[in-house]
Design an enzyme around this catalytic site. Structure first.
Site, PDB file in Angstrom:
ATOM      1  N   GLU A  21       4.782  -8.213 -27.264  1.00 27.11           N
ATOM      2  CA  GLU A  21       3.685  -8.624 -26.370  1.00 27.11           C
ATOM      3  C   GLU A  21       2.324  -8.270 -26.977  1.00 27.11           C
ATOM      4  O   GLU A  21       2.234  -7.440 -27.890  1.00 27.11           O
ATOM      5  CB  GLU A  21       3.830  -7.951 -25.006  1.00 27.11           C
ATOM      6  N   LYS A  82      -6.095 -10.438 -19.495  1.00 31.77           N
ATOM      7  CA  LYS A  82      -4.752  -9.846 -19.401  1.00 31.77           C
ATOM      8  C   LYS A  82      -3.914 -10.831 -18.583  1.00 31.77           C
ATOM      9  O   LYS A  82      -4.216 -11.076 -17.415  1.00 31.77           O
ATOM     10  CB  LYS A  82      -4.846  -8.485 -18.704  1.00 31.77           C
ATOM     11  N   ASP A 134       0.859  -3.522  -4.454  1.00 29.77           N
ATOM     12  CA  ASP A 134       0.832  -3.743  -5.896  1.00 29.77           C
ATOM     13  C   ASP A 134       2.221  -3.597  -6.529  1.00 29.77           C
ATOM     14  O   ASP A 134       2.712  -2.490  -6.752  1.00 29.77           O
ATOM     15  CB  ASP A 134      -0.180  -2.781  -6.548  1.00 29.77           C
ATOM     16  N   SER A 136       4.183  -5.237  -9.884  1.00 28.21           N
ATOM     17  CA  SER A 136       3.914  -6.053 -11.071  1.00 28.21           C
ATOM     18  C   SER A 136       4.724  -7.344 -11.062  1.00 28.21           C
ATOM     19  O   SER A 136       5.887  -7.366 -10.682  1.00 28.21           O
ATOM     20  CB  SER A 136       4.264  -5.265 -12.327  1.00 28.21           C
ATOM     21  N   LYS A 155       6.310   3.801 -16.740  1.00 32.02           N
ATOM     22  CA  LYS A 155       5.515   5.024 -16.609  1.00 32.02           C
ATOM     23  C   LYS A 155       5.600   5.566 -15.199  1.00 32.02           C
ATOM     24  O   LYS A 155       5.669   4.808 -14.242  1.00 32.02           O
ATOM     25  CB  LYS A 155       4.055   4.690 -16.880  1.00 32.02           C
TER      26      LYS A 155
END
Ligand code: PSU
Ligand code: MN
Length: 297
Positions: A21, A82, A134, A136, A155
């Site tokens: 990526e 992004k 939130d 992803s 993480k």
């Protein structure tokens, strides 16, 4: 969409291609380490007998297999978007520069018939999900893609138990590479148990069985950071809480949250988090290459 000659040839000849990526380059790692690491990852894949395919968008063109100049460009250009999957058409149609996250990279990699993708950590369910919603796009996207992704878990800026639950809900198979705990990126533990696989061959067999059964969704190979580079969970927890506090004070939201937290953690750890981050991504690229080779054998 432009596929580099090396990647095209590799795919055509049936050689092991590994996707990488570009968000990690443009937004994940600081300059100049971002360029150095991106180039070293490619070299490492080649040294292990694979073909790297760094994916990103430059001036609206989707590139699969960025060359050195393109990597340097994406690492330094002033306004690189992004991109999660939904923003790919926006970036392409407007002729802009964009770095692909896990979601956008897996979408593009699958389109190019690349089976294996190496990264550092995936996005997930954020700790404050109840108030922010939130989660992803990475998780939904992985549930639809036919790909093996090698990552060091996620993480612990995220809520790891909820992230792993959500992956189950969405049908993403999670396996620990020679471990039975979902790793929390900088450290090997998280307290969340997962089934373990012991060899590249085992991953390859699972991938093939999944294909034959037409069960969609990625296989997430969770590969813990090498022991000698690990940062204890408790130490990380302290830095993460400080970074989360700073994010709140500064009103950081949406897609800026992850890059903000990452850069604060690099500062708070005085570079230790950065060296650990680099070590684990490299290790993932190596394992991904060996899996890609096994699939083709
Ligand atoms: N986690 C990391 N480093 C990263 C990212 C995540 O440790 O660079 C990047 C990846 O590209 C991932 C994205 O797909 O952040 C997730 O962003 P968000 O949380 O906004 O979905
Ligand atoms: Mn988000």
């Amino acid at each position: 969409m432009r596929i580099s000659e090396e990647v095209k040839e590799g795919l055509y000849q049936g050689n092991p291609v590994v996707a990488l990526e570009s968000t990690i380059i443009a937004q994940g790692l600081p300059y100049p380490e971002n360029i150095r690491v991106a180039i070293e990852l490619e070299q490492l894949i080649r040294d292990n007998g694979g073909i790297p395919a760094t994916i990103g968008i430059i001036k609206g063109e989707i590139i699969i297999g960025m060359n050195k100049n393109e990597i340097e460009y994406i690492a330094t250009a002033p306004s690189v978007m992004k991109l999660s999957t939904r923003e790919i058409p926006l970036c392409v149609a407007s002729g802009l520069d964009g770095a692909t996250t896990v979601s956008a990279t897996s979408y593009i990699a699958e389109k190019a018939h690349i089976n294996v993708f190496a990264t550092g950590g995936i996005g997930g369910v954020h700790r404050d999900v109840i108030s922010t919603f939130d989660i992803s796009r990475d998780l939904e996207e992985l549930s639809e893609r036919d790909i093996i992704i090698v990552s060091s878990g996620a993480k612990s800026i995220l809520d790891i138990p909820k992230t792993v639950e959500f992956l189950e809900t969405k049908g993403v198979l999670v396996v620990g590479f020679q471990c039975n705990e979902f790793p929390s990126f900088y450290s090997r533990k998280s307290g969340v148990r997962i089934p373990s696989v012991n060899s590249y061959e085992e991953v390859s067999r699972i991938f093939k069985a999944k294909k034959e059964l037409s069960i969609k969704g990625a296989i997430l190979v969770a590969n813990p950071v090498p022991e000698e580079e690990e940062i204890p969970y408790e130490t990380m927890e302290k830095w993460i809480n400080e970074a989360l506090e700073l994010a709140k004070e500064n009103g950081v939201s949406g897609k800026n949250v992850t890059p903000f937290l990452l850069s604060k953690i690099f500062e708070l750890s005085e570079g230790k988090a950065l060296s650990t981050n680099i070590a684990l991504v490299k290790n993932n690229a190596r394992i991904a290459t060996l899996i890609a080779k096994e699939i083709l054998s």
